[in-house]
Scaffold this motif. Structure first.
Motif, PDB file in Angstrom:
ATOM      1  N   GLY A   1      95.255  13.006  79.401  1.00 36.16           N
ATOM      2  CA  GLY A   1      96.252  12.627  79.825  1.00 36.16           C
ATOM      3  C   GLY A   1      96.795  13.368  81.352  1.00 36.16           C
ATOM      4  N   GLY A   2      96.342  14.396  81.457  1.00 36.54           N
ATOM      5  CA  GLY A   2      96.796  15.384  82.622  1.00 36.54           C
ATOM      6  C   GLY A   2      95.321  15.920  83.478  1.00 36.54           C
ATOM      7  N   GLN A   3      95.771  16.837  84.156  1.00 32.74           N
ATOM      8  CA  GLN A   3      94.681  17.496  84.898  1.00 32.74           C
ATOM      9  C   GLN A   3      93.856  18.625  84.380  1.00 32.74           C
ATOM     10  OE1 GLN A   3      93.972  16.491  88.021  1.00 32.74           O
ATOM     11  NE2 GLN A   3      95.733  15.393  88.387  1.00 32.74           N
ATOM     12  N   LEU A   4      92.733  18.971  84.764  1.00 28.13           N
ATOM     13  CA  LEU A   4      91.952  19.888  84.061  1.00 28.13           C
ATOM     14  C   LEU A   4      93.016  21.169  84.021  1.00 28.13           C
ATOM     15  CD1 LEU A   4      88.466  19.816  85.664  1.00 28.13           C
ATOM     16  CD2 LEU A   4      89.132  19.416  83.285  1.00 28.13           C
ATOM     17  N   GLU A   5      92.901  22.086  83.054  1.00 18.22           N
ATOM     18  CA  GLU A   5      93.162  23.302  82.780  1.00 18.22           C
ATOM     19  C   GLU A   5      92.518  24.524  83.375  1.00 18.22           C
ATOM     20  OE1 GLU A   5      94.046  23.842  78.695  1.00 18.22           O
ATOM     21  OE2 GLU A   5      96.268  23.077  78.753  1.00 18.22           O
ATOM     22  N   TRP A   6      93.112  25.271  84.021  1.00 18.75           N
ATOM     23  CA  TRP A   6      92.408  26.563  84.650  1.00 18.75           C
ATOM     24  C   TRP A   6      92.845  27.800  84.118  1.00 18.75           C
ATOM     25  CZ3 TRP A   6      87.915  25.245  87.330  1.00 18.75           C
ATOM     26  CH2 TRP A   6      87.840  24.068  87.798  1.00 18.75           C
ATOM     27  N   PRO A   7      92.037  28.572  83.501  1.00 24.52           N
ATOM     28  CA  PRO A   7      90.863  28.034  83.122  1.00 24.52           C
ATOM     29  C   PRO A   7      90.750  27.233  81.725  1.00 24.52           C
ATOM     30  CG  PRO A   7      91.541  30.213  82.076  1.00 24.52           C
ATOM     31  CD  PRO A   7      92.492  29.970  83.156  1.00 24.52           C
ATOM     32  N   PRO A   8      89.855  26.654  81.461  1.00 27.92           N
ATOM     33  CA  PRO A   8      89.677  25.667  80.299  1.00 27.92           C
ATOM     34  C   PRO A   8      89.753  26.338  78.965  1.00 27.92           C
ATOM     35  CG  PRO A   8      87.582  25.792  81.203  1.00 27.92           C
ATOM     36  CD  PRO A   8      88.583  26.415  82.241  1.00 27.92           C
ATOM     37  N   ALA A   9      90.136  25.963  78.012  1.00 24.88           N
ATOM     38  CA  ALA A   9      90.025  26.480  76.695  1.00 24.88           C
ATOM     39  C   ALA A   9      88.629  26.153  76.264  1.00 24.88           C
ATOM     40  CB  ALA A   9      91.215  25.902  75.961  1.00 24.88           C
ATOM     41  N   ARG A  10      88.308  26.983  75.084  1.00 23.47           N
ATOM     42  CA  ARG A  10      86.989  26.879  74.758  1.00 23.47           C
ATOM     43  C   ARG A  10      86.701  25.665  73.965  1.00 23.47           C
ATOM     44  NH1 ARG A  10      85.794  30.919  69.933  1.00 23.47           N
ATOM     45  NH2 ARG A  10      87.278  32.277  71.339  1.00 23.47           N
ATOM     46  N   GLU A  11      87.836  25.273  73.466  1.00 17.79           N
ATOM     47  CA  GLU A  11      87.542  24.035  72.697  1.00 17.79           C
ATOM     48  C   GLU A  11      87.507  22.939  73.659  1.00 17.79           C
ATOM     49  OE1 GLU A  11      89.470  27.032  70.340  1.00 17.79           O
ATOM     50  OE2 GLU A  11      90.207  26.289  72.194  1.00 17.79           O
ATOM     51  N   THR A  12      87.872  23.094  74.714  1.00 12.21           N
ATOM     52  CA  THR A  12      88.009  21.984  75.703  1.00 12.21           C
ATOM     53  C   THR A  12      86.563  21.818  76.203  1.00 12.21           C
ATOM     54  OG1 THR A  12      90.245  22.127  76.570  1.00 12.21           O
ATOM     55  CG2 THR A  12      88.730  21.055  78.239  1.00 12.21           C
ATOM     56  N   VAL A  13      85.885  22.767  76.506  1.00  8.43           N
ATOM     57  CA  VAL A  13      84.560  23.008  76.998  1.00  8.43           C
ATOM     58  C   VAL A  13      83.602  22.274  75.764  1.00  8.43           C
ATOM     59  CG1 VAL A  13      82.697  24.292  77.491  1.00  8.43           C
ATOM     60  CG2 VAL A  13      84.807  24.830  78.586  1.00  8.43           C
ATOM     61  N   LEU A  14      83.889  22.752  74.528  1.00  9.08           N
ATOM     62  CA  LEU A  14      83.117  22.077  73.398  1.00  9.08           C
ATOM     63  C   LEU A  14      83.347  20.808  73.140  1.00  9.08           C
ATOM     64  CD1 LEU A  14      83.702  25.063  70.699  1.00  9.08           C
ATOM     65  CD2 LEU A  14      81.582  24.394  71.677  1.00  9.08           C
ATOM     66  N   SER A  15      84.391  20.127  73.637  1.00 13.65           N
ATOM     67  CA  SER A  15      84.952  18.749  73.442  1.00 13.65           C
ATOM     68  C   SER A  15      83.919  18.086  74.446  1.00 13.65           C
ATOM     69  CB  SER A  15      86.408  18.540  73.751  1.00 13.65           C
ATOM     70  OG  SER A  15      86.959  18.974  72.469  1.00 13.65           O
ATOM     71  N   PHE A  16      83.915  18.698  75.716  1.00 10.74           N
ATOM     72  CA  PHE A  16      83.004  17.972  76.630  1.00 10.74           C
ATOM     73  C   PHE A  16      81.566  17.971  76.254  1.00 10.74           C
ATOM     74  CE2 PHE A  16      80.608  17.994  80.671  1.00 10.74           C
ATOM     75  CZ  PHE A  16      81.211  17.144  81.236  1.00 10.74           C
ATOM     76  N   ILE A  17      81.009  18.999  75.627  1.00 11.60           N
ATOM     77  CA  ILE A  17      79.404  18.871  75.088  1.00 11.60           C
ATOM     78  C   ILE A  17      79.428  17.854  74.105  1.00 11.60           C
ATOM     79  CG2 ILE A  17      77.654  20.002  73.901  1.00 11.60           C
ATOM     80  CD1 ILE A  17      79.125  22.569  75.116  1.00 11.60           C
ATOM     81  N   ALA A  18      80.373  17.810  73.314  1.00  8.76           N
ATOM     82  CA  ALA A  18      80.505  16.722  72.022  1.00  8.76           C
ATOM     83  C   ALA A  18      80.346  15.233  72.667  1.00  8.76           C
ATOM     84  CB  ALA A  18      81.305  17.001  71.024  1.00  8.76           C
ATOM     85  N   HIS A  19      81.330  15.157  73.570  1.00  6.60           N
ATOM     86  CA  HIS A  19      81.452  13.739  74.230  1.00  6.60           C
ATOM     87  C   HIS A  19      80.217  13.380  74.942  1.00  6.60           C
ATOM     88  CE1 HIS A  19      86.093  13.734  74.232  1.00  6.60           C
ATOM     89  NE2 HIS A  19      85.601  14.066  73.151  1.00  6.60           N
ATOM     90  N   HIS A  20      79.267  14.197  75.493  1.00  5.00           N
ATOM     91  CA  HIS A  20      78.390  13.844  76.274  1.00  5.00           C
ATOM     92  C   HIS A  20      76.900  13.983  75.956  1.00  5.00           C
ATOM     93  CE1 HIS A  20      81.687  14.366  78.857  1.00  5.00           C
ATOM     94  NE2 HIS A  20      81.144  13.346  79.619  1.00  5.00           N
ATOM     95  N   LEU A  21      76.647  14.947  74.905  1.00  5.19           N
ATOM     96  CA  LEU A  21      75.305  15.107  74.196  1.00  5.19           C
ATOM     97  C   LEU A  21      75.296  14.803  72.589  1.00  5.19           C
ATOM     98  CD1 LEU A  21      74.493  18.483  75.766  1.00  5.19           C
ATOM     99  CD2 LEU A  21      73.753  16.389  76.295  1.00  5.19           C
TER     100      LEU A  21
END
Length: 388
Positions: A66-86
């Motif tokens: 519900g908001g903008q990307l965090e800079w830098p992203p948390a590790r969990e955010t990157v892992l969620s992105f992988i899980a959502h797309h692969l």
């Protein structure tokens, strides 16, 4: 971590600020200068892809958090992105909670960011993660993309993906096919009687397209953008190559192309490639037909033969190839401009030309990359595949 909104179309002005501490000592003029240098160093195609990737990442973050990307992203955010797309389609059929959540998928679909119901191609996910990582580096931020957990998860997800890596061109445009196209265009250059303006437009396009295809292939399978952006100042004549071949009584015509910065080189390399024989003649005849003395080499041509001062686009380079293939009875869906590069390398290796000599023309830095263009075709036609 702080949330920092990004306007994707203004990517350059955003990343040129770098880290917070550095931005306090940079003047607006400094930032504009750095943005310009970043743009030149990245290249238009890469910049366009980065903007698209960033827009997708922002939309995905909005859908999830519900908001903008965090800079830098948390590790969990990157892992969620992988899980959502692969994710695994078979597992999804059993477990509806597997992969991208429904509310995220619906948000992304409504916004026009998601056009497929299945998992993403691994190459697309890798590219978007690479863009994400690069922007973190440009800002001087520590990031989690090289963390062992992230790297291991990404490798495992890619290995388990059911989507094969797609070729950019189903079939290679080899030397035999290029010669067939050039023979076809030779006829178009000479048979039209120029009874009207439309005939003249057809003839001029034949001269241009013949030169374009010959140069793209003979110069090492140059990329679409390199052909589209080729300027007259990059082309120079060389002394004919002496030969006893009666077809070339005055020697083999030869020309050079200074390429400057390419995908594998930069301006400091000052790399040149060379055209000799048929490709050099085709380029010379197009320059003469269009009276090109300066500016772009491959120009737009209107319906009635008007030659514009602007170059054709990279997309049009691809379309020229497809249109001409259609004219000789081939299915243009099987080919793309990337197949010219694969065809050049395949043809050169089959002709027994040593790989280092080929790399001087293609400007590849890696032998593995060069041989990758040839491997599939060699394996398909090899004795091992025909053992039975």
């Amino acid at each position: 971590m702080s949330k920092h909104p990004i306007d994707p179309p203004a990517l350059l002005s955003d990343i040129s600020g770098f880290s917070g501490d550095l931005s306090r000592v940079l003047t607006p003029e400094d930032r504009d200068t750095l943005a310009h240098l970043l743009k030149r160093g990245i290249g238009e195609n890469s910049l366009r892809a980065a903007r698209s990737d960033l827009a997708y990442l922002e939309a995905w973050s909005l859908a999830c958090e519900g908001g903008q990307l965090e800079w830098p992203p948390a590790r969990e955010t990157v892992l969620s992105f992988i899980a959502h797309h692969l994710w695994d389609p078979d597992e999804k059929a059993i477990n509806p909670n597997h992969g991208m959540p429904d509310h995220v998928r619906e948000f992304m679909t409504r916004g026009g960011y998601l056009r497929s119901t299945g998992p993403h191609a691994p190459s697309t996910v890798e590219r978007r993660l690479s863009t994400w990582r690069s922007i973190c580096k440009w800002r001087g931020l520590d990031h989690p993309f090289t963390h062992p957990e992230v790297a291991k998860t990404l490798r495992a997800a890619i290995r388990s993906s059911s989507i094969p890596r797609n070729r950019k061109s189903r079939k290679a445009v080899d030397v035999d096919l290029i010669n067939e196209l050039l023979d076809h265009l030779d006829a178009s250059c000479t048979t039209y009687l120029m009874q009207n303006a439309e005939d003249e437009a057809i003839r001029l396009r034949a001269f241009r397209d013949r030169a374009l295809l010959a140069v793209m292939f003979a110069s090492g399978g140059r990329r679409r953008s390199e052909i589209s952006n080729l300027m007259s100042g990059q082309v120079y004549d060389l002394e004919p190559i002496p030969t006893e071949d009666p077809a070339w009584p005055d020697g083999i015509p030869s020309m050079g192309l200074r390429l400057g910065r390419t995908k594998t080189t930069d301006d400091r390399d000052d790399e040149s490639v060379f055209l000799s024989g048929r490709a050099a003649v085709a380029l010379q005849e197009w320059q003469t037909a269009a009276s090109i003395l300066s500016g772009p080499v491959f120009l737009r041509i209107g319906r009635w033969g008007k030659i514009y001062e602007t170059s054709i686009s990279p997309h049009s380079v691809n379309q020229v190839l497809k249109n001409r293939l259609h004219e000789i009875g081939l299915d243009p869906r099987d080919f793309s401009a990337h197949g010219v590069r694969a065809g050049y390398i395949t043809s050169a290796l089959k002709a027994g030309i040593p790989a280092p000599e080929i790399m001087e023309q293609t400007l590849h830095k890696s032998l593995d990359t060069l041989l990758g263009y040839f491997k599939d075709e060699q394996q398909r036609q090899g004795r091992a595949a025909r053992l039975l």
